[in-house]
Design an enzyme around this catalytic site. Sequence first.
Site, PDB file in Angstrom:
ATOM      1  N   ILE A  32      58.649 -63.329  -6.606  1.00 28.37           N
ATOM      2  CA  ILE A  32      57.810 -64.442  -7.037  1.00 28.37           C
ATOM      3  C   ILE A  32      56.562 -63.950  -7.771  1.00 28.37           C
ATOM      4  O   ILE A  32      55.952 -64.693  -8.541  1.00 28.37           O
ATOM      5  CB  ILE A  32      57.425 -65.306  -5.805  1.00 28.37           C
ATOM      6  N   HIS A 100      63.472 -54.928   2.710  1.00 25.39           N
ATOM      7  CA  HIS A 100      63.863 -55.261   1.341  1.00 25.39           C
ATOM      8  C   HIS A 100      63.605 -54.073   0.438  1.00 25.39           C
ATOM      9  O   HIS A 100      62.653 -53.309   0.641  1.00 25.39           O
ATOM     10  CB  HIS A 100      63.123 -56.490   0.811  1.00 25.39           C
TER      11      HIS A 100
HETATM   12  P1  5GP Z   1      56.334 -56.122   0.431  1.00 28.15           P
HETATM   13  O1  5GP Z   1      54.880 -56.271   0.127  1.00 28.15           O
HETATM   14  O2  5GP Z   1      56.642 -56.598   1.845  1.00 28.15           O
HETATM   15  O3  5GP Z   1      56.899 -54.772   0.147  1.00 28.15           O
HETATM   16  O4  5GP Z   1      57.085 -57.083  -0.569  1.00 28.15           O
HETATM   17  C1  5GP Z   1      57.201 -58.458  -0.370  1.00 28.15           C
HETATM   18  C2  5GP Z   1      57.504 -59.075  -1.704  1.00 28.15           C
HETATM   19  O5  5GP Z   1      57.983 -60.391  -1.489  1.00 28.15           O
HETATM   20  C3  5GP Z   1      56.283 -59.181  -2.625  1.00 28.15           C
HETATM   21  O6  5GP Z   1      56.522 -58.463  -3.815  1.00 28.15           O
HETATM   22  C4  5GP Z   1      56.131 -60.689  -2.836  1.00 28.15           C
HETATM   23  O7  5GP Z   1      55.716 -61.009  -4.152  1.00 28.15           O
HETATM   24  C5  5GP Z   1      57.520 -61.194  -2.536  1.00 28.15           C
HETATM   25  N1  5GP Z   1      57.551 -62.553  -2.041  1.00 28.15           N
HETATM   26  C6  5GP Z   1      56.765 -63.089  -1.059  1.00 28.15           C
HETATM   27  N2  5GP Z   1      57.088 -64.371  -0.855  1.00 28.15           N
HETATM   28  C7  5GP Z   1      58.088 -64.664  -1.723  1.00 28.15           C
HETATM   29  C8  5GP Z   1      58.839 -65.857  -1.968  1.00 28.15           C
HETATM   30  O8  5GP Z   1      58.660 -66.910  -1.358  1.00 28.15           O
HETATM   31  N3  5GP Z   1      59.792 -65.779  -2.947  1.00 28.15           N
HETATM   32  C9  5GP Z   1      60.041 -64.625  -3.631  1.00 28.15           C
HETATM   33  N4  5GP Z   1      60.993 -64.660  -4.572  1.00 28.15           N
HETATM   34  N5  5GP Z   1      59.352 -63.484  -3.418  1.00 28.15           N
HETATM   35  C10 5GP Z   1      58.387 -63.507  -2.469  1.00 28.15           C
END
Ligand code: 5GP
Length: 114
Positions: A32, A100
């Site tokens: 997103i 992820h």
């Molecule tokens: P992290 O910071 O945990 O490695 O990555 C989480 C990712 O999830 C971030 O890049 C963030 O932009 C993405 N993200 C968070 N909420 C959503 C959502 O509701 N939809 C999508 N498509 N991505 C999300």
Amino acid sequence: MSDKTIFERIFAGEIPARMVHEDEVCGAFHDINPQAPTHVLVVPRKPIPGISALSASDALIVGHLFVVARRIAAELGLDGGFRLVINDGEDGQQTVPHLHVHLLGGRKMTWPPG
Ligand code: 5GP
């Protein structure tokens, strides 16, 4: 209040996402808040909280994530290369506690990452 992770809610269709891949083990959708022209998240259906929470029985799932990421990179034309990132925990800047793989591409990456 749901105990499901954001990504479980995406799999359940409760939150919309631009899906690029779905199978019985994982799904992939556009981030997103993209950090590159292509930024896709490859996510196991099993809500493993993160790399730190992996058990030996998750090995096939994790391997599958990488195979799918490689396939998506090819499908999206990332012929010049790409980067796979997995953040873990607070110091790793993980914000969603559901494992992820970030697939980033479409621009020249820098090193070291911040
Ligand atoms: P992290 O910071 O945990 O490695 O990555 C989480 C990712 O999830 C971030 O890049 C963030 O932009 C993405 N993200 C968070 N909420 C959503 C959502 O509701 N939809 C999508 N498509 N991505 C999300």
